[in-house]
Write a protein that holds these residues in place. Sequence first.
Motif, mmCIF file in Angstrom:
data_model
loop_
_atom_site.group_PDB
_atom_site.id
_atom_site.type_symbol
_atom_site.label_atom_id
_atom_site.label_comp_id
_atom_site.label_asym_id
_atom_site.label_seq_id
_atom_site.Cartn_x
_atom_site.Cartn_y
_atom_site.Cartn_z
ATOM 1 N N PRO A 102 -3.943 -56.169 -17.924
ATOM 2 C CA PRO A 102 -4.966 -55.541 -18.772
ATOM 3 C C PRO A 102 -5.428 -56.489 -19.869
ATOM 4 N N PRO A 103 -6.607 -56.262 -20.416
ATOM 5 C CA PRO A 103 -7.095 -57.117 -21.513
ATOM 6 C C PRO A 103 -6.306 -56.883 -22.794
ATOM 7 N N GLU A 104 -6.355 -57.867 -23.681
ATOM 8 C CA GLU A 104 -5.633 -57.742 -24.949
ATOM 9 C C GLU A 104 -6.306 -56.747 -25.878
ATOM 10 N N GLN A 105 -7.627 -56.683 -25.830
ATOM 11 C CA GLN A 105 -8.372 -55.725 -26.651
ATOM 12 C C GLN A 105 -9.482 -55.116 -25.801
ATOM 13 N N ILE A 106 -9.887 -53.897 -26.166
ATOM 14 C CA ILE A 106 -10.966 -53.205 -25.460
ATOM 15 C C ILE A 106 -12.082 -52.921 -26.460
ATOM 16 N N PRO A 107 -13.232 -53.586 -26.361
ATOM 17 C CA PRO A 107 -14.360 -53.272 -27.254
ATOM 18 C C PRO A 107 -15.161 -52.094 -26.690
ATOM 19 N N LEU A 108 -15.179 -50.979 -27.411
ATOM 20 C CA LEU A 108 -15.913 -49.780 -26.985
ATOM 21 C C LEU A 108 -16.504 -49.088 -28.207
ATOM 22 N N CYS A 109 -17.689 -48.514 -28.031
ATOM 23 C CA CYS A 109 -18.316 -47.705 -29.083
ATOM 24 C C CYS A 109 -18.408 -48.441 -30.415
ATOM 25 N N GLY A 110 -18.634 -49.741 -30.371
ATOM 26 C CA GLY A 110 -18.800 -50.495 -31.603
ATOM 27 C C GLY A 110 -17.523 -50.711 -32.371
ATOM 28 N N THR A 111 -16.366 -50.475 -31.747
ATOM 29 C CA THR A 111 -15.091 -50.701 -32.426
ATOM 30 C C THR A 111 -14.110 -51.315 -31.445
ATOM 31 N N ARG A 112 -12.873 -51.497 -31.889
ATOM 32 C CA ARG A 112 -11.871 -52.118 -31.042
ATOM 33 C C ARG A 112 -10.738 -51.136 -30.742
ATOM 34 N N PHE A 113 -10.217 -51.233 -29.524
ATOM 35 C CA PHE A 113 -9.006 -50.521 -29.146
ATOM 36 C C PHE A 113 -7.910 -51.570 -28.951
ATOM 37 N N VAL A 114 -6.783 -51.416 -29.654
ATOM 38 C CA VAL A 114 -5.698 -52.398 -29.561
ATOM 39 C C VAL A 114 -4.471 -51.735 -28.937
ATOM 40 N N PRO A 115 -3.662 -52.497 -28.214
ATOM 41 C CA PRO A 115 -2.510 -51.907 -27.509
ATOM 42 C C PRO A 115 -1.439 -51.398 -28.459
ATOM 43 N N ILE A 116 -0.885 -50.234 -28.103
ATOM 44 C CA ILE A 116 0.199 -49.648 -28.892
ATOM 45 C C ILE A 116 1.430 -49.352 -28.025
ATOM 46 N N ALA A 117 1.273 -49.350 -26.695
ATOM 47 C CA ALA A 117 2.401 -49.121 -25.789
ATOM 48 C C ALA A 117 2.030 -49.675 -24.418
ATOM 49 N N ALA A 118 3.036 -50.094 -23.670
ATOM 50 C CA ALA A 118 2.773 -50.658 -22.343
ATOM 51 C C ALA A 118 4.047 -50.634 -21.520
ATOM 52 N N ALA A 119 3.876 -50.745 -20.196
ATOM 53 C CA ALA A 119 5.018 -50.834 -19.285
ATOM 54 C C ALA A 119 4.599 -51.563 -18.022
ATOM 55 N N HIS A 120 5.514 -52.342 -17.473
ATOM 56 C CA HIS A 120 5.326 -53.010 -16.185
ATOM 57 C C HIS A 120 6.312 -52.413 -15.188
ATOM 58 N N ALA A 121 5.808 -51.931 -14.081
ATOM 59 C CA ALA A 121 6.669 -51.334 -13.065
ATOM 60 C C ALA A 121 7.382 -52.414 -12.267
ATOM 61 N N HIS A 122 8.650 -52.183 -11.977
ATOM 62 C CA HIS A 122 9.435 -53.076 -11.128
ATOM 63 C C HIS A 122 9.694 -52.397 -9.799
ATOM 64 N N GLY A 123 10.034 -53.171 -8.795
ATOM 65 C CA GLY A 123 10.454 -52.599 -7.528
ATOM 66 C C GLY A 123 9.304 -52.222 -6.622
ATOM 67 N N MET A 124 9.515 -51.206 -5.788
ATOM 68 C CA MET A 124 8.577 -50.853 -4.737
ATOM 69 C C MET A 124 7.573 -49.790 -5.152
ATOM 70 N N SER A 125 7.733 -49.184 -6.317
ATOM 71 C CA SER A 125 6.872 -48.078 -6.739
ATOM 72 C C SER A 125 6.390 -48.288 -8.160
ATOM 73 N N GLY A 126 5.269 -47.661 -8.462
ATOM 74 C CA GLY A 126 4.780 -47.666 -9.832
ATOM 75 C C GLY A 126 3.600 -48.593 -10.048
ATOM 76 N N THR A 127 2.951 -48.425 -11.189
ATOM 77 C CA THR A 127 1.843 -49.285 -11.601
ATOM 78 C C THR A 127 2.062 -49.702 -13.054
ATOM 79 N N HIS A 128 1.453 -50.824 -13.427
ATOM 80 C CA HIS A 128 1.496 -51.258 -14.824
ATOM 81 C C HIS A 128 0.463 -50.447 -15.615
ATOM 82 N N TRP A 129 0.729 -50.267 -16.905
ATOM 83 C CA TRP A 129 -0.261 -49.607 -17.757
ATOM 84 C C TRP A 129 -0.138 -50.096 -19.197
ATOM 85 N N THR A 130 -1.238 -49.983 -19.902
ATOM 86 C CA THR A 130 -1.275 -50.300 -21.332
ATOM 87 C C THR A 130 -2.080 -49.221 -22.040
ATOM 88 N N LEU A 131 -1.532 -48.693 -23.118
ATOM 89 C CA LEU A 131 -2.203 -47.676 -23.926
ATOM 90 C C LEU A 131 -2.755 -48.319 -25.189
#
Length: 464
Positions: free
Chosen positions: A430-459
């Motif tokens: 995922p990107p380090e920052q998300i520019p939307l609606c004239g402002t910035r969204f910065v990451p506050i939580a994230a996880a990387h899935a290990h093994g055979m199941s799951g997906t990575h995500w960043t909030l």
Amino acid sequence: MQGGSLDRRIGWLLAAVVLLGFALRIAGAQGALWLDEAWSAKHAHEAGTPLGVFLNINHDNNHHLTSLWLQWVGFDSPPPLARALSIVTGTAAILVAALIGARRSPSLAVITALLFAVSPVLVTFGSEARGYAPMSLALLTAILLVDRWLAGDAERSPALALAITFFLGAFSQLIMVFGFCAISGWVFFTLWKRSALKPALVDTIRLLLPSVIALVLVASIIAGAAAAHGGFRIGAYDPYRTIALLHGVSEMVQYSLGFPIVGVWWFAAIPILIVLAPSAGVSRIAFHRLAILGFPLALVLLRVGNVAHPRYYLLVGIALLILVAEFIWLGWRAGGWKRWLSGGALAAIAAASLVCDVDLAINRRGDIGAAIRAMQARAPQGALLLIDRAPSIATLQVAAGAADYPLKIRLSDCTGARFFLADRFRGEEPPEQIPLCGTRFVPIAAAHAHGMSGTHWTLYQRQP
């Protein structure tokens, strides 16, 4: 007296192995449902009734028996409860595997049970709300029934029992059909080796014709429902590529034995085991040849799509575990350097597998529930969440429902959205920052899935 004492020790040891497998599956069942599980739960909820599971979903993500369970326990059920069917059937599969090993020796029963208890593939599938664990139980049951019949130990023909087993296995996961093909070939070639071609063919048909009828019935129900509701839907379809098949089979082999760090050419070592098996004294040679080598080769010849998914090669993993367990037992029984080699191999596989199992329990498939908890901490009354692609809708809805958290999700229109979530598959970041609606969204939580199941995500959270 000594024999009775030995039997008790074997019994206690086997009970401890089954308990270990059960504990590993309970530990792996923590964390919110991941992508495929969540969509299964969503489809089952929207189907409305048990009949709707068979008639209205018409999607390759619908593993019917699991969907019935998910519908019964409810859309907002705790994750371990949603996964309970797989936990129970995955644990029962350890016992059936032990019975297969016990056909030759109580010691082989314990070795086989141990490999099935700790195998990262089976711990993963036995702790998620999908149909692979029930299908594994059905496949192992079919192997046991056929093995007894071929050895002349069955009091009566298992034809009806096999038909029921294949019927339930196919409604758990359609890859049960691959297992049927391998078992059918095993029966035919074994009988042909004992007698002439015609009686072998007749006896094979007599044994397996009810199973063919059962599988045709399953296919007819699925195809009929799909035809009546606009066709059968597939989540994604990738054209055939040989390297993709090699990756898929290799990953199944790696995770079956607990060594996911080696490369794609790991699978090249497996034919060596098949070649050595007859001279080593391994049983069920025809089954192992068809399941481990014949099945992937058939896919090469047919050039079907979606061959990169390791899950489709569960037949390979199950057959390989039975084969490796017997090799280890034969080496241990032989004594000398073979005993040391076999003991070392068993210890290495068990240790490596446990490392993967512990990682699964800690990582929780990249637990999307952590994103819900992060929003709860910052917006206890509920939140408006913006996402960048539709697949994450179900995972967020199911996780929010299980946490009883009011969450509204949007795919567009960032007005008023305090949070943004980006989910990514393997190899994507995922990107380090998300520019939307004239402002910035910065990451506050994230996880990387290990093994055979799951997906990575960043909030991300909107900045003032």
